[in-house]
Design a protein around this motif. Structure first.
Motif, PDB file in Angstrom:
ATOM      1  N   ASP A 174       0.835  -1.203   0.000  1.00 13.51           N
ATOM      2  CA  ASP A 174       0.000   0.000   0.000  1.00 13.51           C
ATOM      3  C   ASP A 174       0.872   1.256   0.000  1.00 13.51           C
ATOM      4  OD1 ASP A 174      -2.157  -1.665   0.093  1.00 13.51           O
ATOM      5  OD2 ASP A 174      -2.726  -1.212   2.162  1.00 13.51           O
ATOM      6  N   GLY A 175       0.599   2.152  -0.946  1.00 14.52           N
ATOM      7  CA  GLY A 175       1.338   3.404  -1.033  1.00 14.52           C
ATOM      8  C   GLY A 175       2.708   3.290  -1.663  1.00 14.52           C
ATOM      9  N   LYS A 176       3.037   2.117  -2.206  1.00 14.75           N
ATOM     10  CA  LYS A 176       4.375   1.905  -2.758  1.00 14.75           C
ATOM     11  C   LYS A 176       4.320   1.667  -4.272  1.00 14.75           C
ATOM     12  CE  LYS A 176       6.268  -0.187   1.473  1.00 14.75           C
ATOM     13  NZ  LYS A 176       5.065  -0.178   2.298  1.00 14.75           N
ATOM     14  N   LYS A 189      -3.432  -3.174 -10.059  1.00 13.78           N
ATOM     15  CA  LYS A 189      -4.020  -1.829 -10.054  1.00 13.78           C
ATOM     16  C   LYS A 189      -5.363  -1.772  -9.316  1.00 13.78           C
ATOM     17  CE  LYS A 189      -1.810   0.007 -14.229  1.00 13.78           C
ATOM     18  NZ  LYS A 189      -2.023   0.484 -15.622  1.00 13.78           N
ATOM     19  N   HIS A 191      -5.645  -2.457  -6.368  1.00 14.08           N
ATOM     20  CA  HIS A 191      -5.248  -1.856  -5.094  1.00 14.08           C
ATOM     21  C   HIS A 191      -4.939  -0.384  -5.379  1.00 14.08           C
ATOM     22  CE1 HIS A 191      -4.730  -5.816  -3.050  1.00 14.08           C
ATOM     23  NE2 HIS A 191      -4.517  -6.207  -4.295  1.00 14.08           N
ATOM     24  N   SER A 192      -5.847   0.484  -5.008  1.00 13.23           N
ATOM     25  CA  SER A 192      -5.824   1.864  -5.501  1.00 13.23           C
ATOM     26  C   SER A 192      -4.595   2.652  -5.079  1.00 13.23           C
ATOM     27  CB  SER A 192      -7.089   2.600  -5.027  1.00 13.23           C
ATOM     28  OG  SER A 192      -7.156   2.601  -3.606  1.00 13.23           O
ATOM     29  N   THR A 193      -3.957   2.270  -3.972  1.00 14.43           N
ATOM     30  CA  THR A 193      -2.819   3.063  -3.522  1.00 14.43           C
ATOM     31  C   THR A 193      -1.477   2.546  -4.053  1.00 14.43           C
ATOM     32  OG1 THR A 193      -2.465   1.794  -1.473  1.00 14.43           O
ATOM     33  CG2 THR A 193      -4.061   3.611  -1.387  1.00 14.43           C
ATOM     34  N   ARG A 195       1.252   2.043  -6.792  1.00 14.69           N
ATOM     35  CA  ARG A 195       1.617   2.769  -8.006  1.00 14.69           C
ATOM     36  C   ARG A 195       2.391   1.827  -8.929  1.00 14.69           C
ATOM     37  NH1 ARG A 195       3.426   5.814  -3.888  1.00 14.69           N
ATOM     38  NH2 ARG A 195       5.598   5.846  -4.615  1.00 14.69           N
TER      39      ARG A 195
END
Length: 378
Positions: A174-176, A189, A191-193, A195
């Protein structure tokens, strides 16, 4: 009441509609993947990747490769083990979530070194690195909990190929930034967070590494060797396995769902009467990396499945100490259905030789179809 004639016409109309939809879908697919050169990787980015993969705990690291017992991906599981074990710069263990052998997909069966419970009992402080292959289920609660616990103990987690979606389901991505096999980018993708990082074969972000498709575990393992033991050691191992370079260079749009890929999958699936079982003699000291690549490639043609055979049921110990179980008990195999012997070649060359043999047996489209699944640039 509808007559049989009306029913027949209705059925024919439905089939015609489906055929039309299918034909339209095929026509809308690209005729070929994109061509071009992969973008260069800067020296700063390479140095940053190596720094991020330095051993987090021990001088001689402990590396755990974890899989579920029912269908973890063959090359994802075996290739990192074989390359890292022969480098002899870390202690490398293969693990399963439950007791018993690990049935790999699409070929081979192995006896892992330990279960995750046995590993935890022996190493309560956890691994330095945890390598996560693709698995038939990317939401297995047991393996997700164990990966999270290892990360909590300071391990660097490496998701190989679609193993990235397993890691994604732990929440650790998450967030990575991350990458994965071209076919599963859409799943990542979701997983919205997270990148998605295109044009990179290996991505490292805050203690979590991910790779592109199946054969990317080869440059990933060499990059890890370089991070642990230096460039000279990585070059020596690369020479043994036959790989000239192993940086993160990659062209993502060279791998995609194309019209030839779809047509080959359909044609080879429908030709069920031509399906073959091809034998590979399982011998002591077999090179587990070459074996994985050869068995994986032949089993992805949709025309054949590779099976290992041996005269007795006992496991054979591979070159780097992994116990591999034969699929069939047989003293020999019909010569016309034996896999051409590439096991004596360095692994990278063995794969090239296997793809040429597939092309000879089934045609160029099937060889390209297999290479696309393996995300292997030819």
């Amino acid at each position: 009441m509808m007559s049989w004639r009306n029913l027949a016409w209705t059925a024919l109309g439905g089939m015609t509609l489906l055929a039309g939809i299918g034909a339209t879908w095929l026509l809308l697919l690209p005729a070929a993947p994109a061509s071009g050169t992969a973008p260069a990787i800067s020296r700063d980015e390479t140095e940053s990747t190596l720094a991020a993969l330095k051993p987090p705990k021990r001088k001689r690291p402990l590396i755990a490769i974890v899989g579920i017992n029912d269908m973890s991906e063959t090359t994802d599981y075996l290739m990192p083990y074989g390359i890292l074990a022969r480098a002899d710069i870390a202690d490398v263990l293969t693990l399963s979530t439950q007791p018993g052998p690990v049935t790999l997909y699409p070929a081979l069966k192995v006896q892992p070194h330990a279960t995750i419970a046995e590993f935890d009992a022996a190493h309560p402080d956890g691994a330095d690195y945890v390598i996560v292959p693709a698995m038939s289920r990317d939401d297995d609660a047991t393996v997700l909990h164990w990966i999270r616990s290892q990360a909590g103990k300071g391990a660097i987690v490496i998701g190989v190929c679609v193993g990235a979606t397993v890691v994604a389901n732990t929440g650790l991505l998450d967030g990575k930034r991350a990458t994965t096999h071209w076919y599963s980018v859409g799943d990542l993708k979701k997983h919205s967070t997270i990148r998605y990082a295109a044009d990179r074969r290996l991505v490292v972000d805050q203690g979590i590494a991910t790779t592109t498709g199946i054969t990317a575990s080869m440059p990933m393992a060499l990059t890890l060797i370089e991070a642990i033991a230096g460039r000279a050691k990585a070059e020596a191992v690369a020479g043994v396995i036959g790989l000239a370079r192993w940086d993160a260079r990659h062209r993502s749009d060279a791998f995609s769902f194309t019209r030839p890929f779809a047509l080959t999958a359909i044609a080879n699936t429908l030709a069920f009467w031509k399906r073959e079982q091809l034998g590979i003699a399982l011998t002591p000291d077999v090179d587990e990396v070459s074996l994985a690549l050869i068995a994986d490639a032949w089993s992805r043609t949709y025309r054949s499945r590779a099976l290992t055979f041996a005269a007795t049921a006992e496991a054979r110990t591979s070159r780097s100490g992994l116990r591999i179980l034969p699929d069939r008990i047989a003293g020999s195999w019909p010569a016309e259905q034996a896999v051409p012997d590439s096991g004596a070649s360095p692994p990278a060359r063995a794969l090239d030789e296997t793809l040429r043999a597939i092309e000879t047996r089934y045609g160029a489209r099937t060889a390209d179809f297999v290479a696309m699944q393996l995300e292997y640039p030819r």
